[in-house]
Design a protein around this motif. Structure first.
Motif, mmCIF file in Angstrom:
data_model
loop_
_atom_site.group_PDB
_atom_site.id
_atom_site.type_symbol
_atom_site.label_atom_id
_atom_site.label_comp_id
_atom_site.label_asym_id
_atom_site.label_seq_id
_atom_site.Cartn_x
_atom_site.Cartn_y
_atom_site.Cartn_z
ATOM 1 N N GLY A 84 0.829 -1.247 0.123
ATOM 2 C CA GLY A 84 -0.032 -0.167 -0.037
ATOM 3 C C GLY A 84 0.867 1.249 0.108
ATOM 4 N N GLY A 85 0.197 2.527 0.258
ATOM 5 C CA GLY A 85 0.832 3.624 0.047
ATOM 6 C C GLY A 85 0.173 4.922 0.919
ATOM 7 N N ASP A 86 0.738 5.972 0.702
ATOM 8 C CA ASP A 86 0.121 7.178 1.317
ATOM 9 C C ASP A 86 0.601 8.468 0.768
ATOM 10 O OD1 ASP A 86 -2.042 8.664 2.898
ATOM 11 O OD2 ASP A 86 -1.155 7.728 4.924
ATOM 12 N N ARG A 87 0.321 9.452 1.168
ATOM 13 C CA ARG A 87 0.780 10.882 0.666
ATOM 14 C C ARG A 87 1.330 11.379 1.916
ATOM 15 N NH1 ARG A 87 -2.897 12.713 -3.067
ATOM 16 N NH2 ARG A 87 -1.463 11.594 -4.715
ATOM 17 N N THR A 88 2.426 11.859 2.118
ATOM 18 C CA THR A 88 2.720 12.731 3.310
ATOM 19 C C THR A 88 2.109 14.201 3.129
ATOM 20 O OG1 THR A 88 4.667 13.926 1.940
ATOM 21 C CG2 THR A 88 5.220 11.928 2.969
ATOM 22 N N SER A 89 2.412 14.998 4.268
ATOM 23 C CA SER A 89 1.609 16.401 4.577
ATOM 24 C C SER A 89 2.044 17.401 3.456
ATOM 25 C CB SER A 89 1.877 16.948 5.773
ATOM 26 O OG SER A 89 3.266 16.795 5.951
ATOM 27 N N SER A 90 3.331 16.894 2.649
ATOM 28 C CA SER A 90 3.984 17.917 1.671
ATOM 29 C C SER A 90 3.762 17.358 0.469
ATOM 30 C CB SER A 90 5.404 17.851 2.074
ATOM 31 O OG SER A 90 6.015 16.725 1.784
ATOM 32 N N GLY A 91 2.704 16.215 0.323
ATOM 33 C CA GLY A 91 2.191 16.141 -0.889
ATOM 34 C C GLY A 91 3.073 14.722 -1.857
ATOM 35 N N ILE A 92 3.949 14.246 -1.083
ATOM 36 C CA ILE A 92 4.614 13.239 -1.957
ATOM 37 C C ILE A 92 4.183 11.918 -1.350
ATOM 38 C CG2 ILE A 92 7.279 12.129 -1.985
ATOM 39 C CD1 ILE A 92 8.254 14.963 -0.653
#
Length: 148
Positions: A84-92
């Motif tokens: 899986g994955g996600d997005r950091t608060s800086s959009g990466i």
């Protein structure tokens, strides 16, 4: 000793205990069990990384009945591997593989009601390890072991 080494040694010890218990002449006081099934994780997905929420789990256990009503039980489990994955608060975006496994020890008490019915209560301790291996281009891994 790393967490991976200690978890591997715990698995080997539990397997040796299970095999040893099965070979003892007083086998009525010992029990060995295994279970397996399908898992579905609640894991986030992002478009830039593969997502796989399903896998299988495995549980091995070995028990020793101390008295008619009291039993100790050692348990190992592997809850599967997920992507899986996600997005950091800086959009990466980031992604990778998640693995969950652990060992535990419980003590239980059995109350016989009427043949063949009984009630069992257990209390114990478990050490659970969660590991996340980052996918390329990030590489590396993060793991956390908790005892509950």
């Amino acid at each position: 000793m790393t967490n991976a080494t200690s978890l591997r040694k715990a698995r080997q010890s539990l397997l040796a205990l299970a095999v040893g218990c099965a070979a003892l002449p007083a086998a009525a006081q010992f029990s060995v069990g295994a279970g397996a099934g399908l898992d579905q994780a609640r894991i986030d997905c992002v478009g830039s990384f593969a997502c796989d929420r399903r896998d299988a789990h495995v549980k091995l256990q070995a028990g020793w009945r101390i008295a008619d009503a009291v039993e100790l039980q050692a348990v190992y489990f592997d809850a599967g591997r997920f992507r899986g994955g996600d997005r950091t608060s800086s959009g990466i975006d980031f992604g990778g593989r998640l693995k969950v496994s652990g060992v535990g020890l419980t003590a239980g008490h059995r109350w016989n009601l009427a043949a063949p019915w009984s009630v069992v209560a257990r209390a114990g301790i478990a050490s659970v390890r969660t590991r996340f291996d980052y996918a390329d281009p990030y590489g590396g891994s993060v793991s956390e072991t908790t005892t509950q």
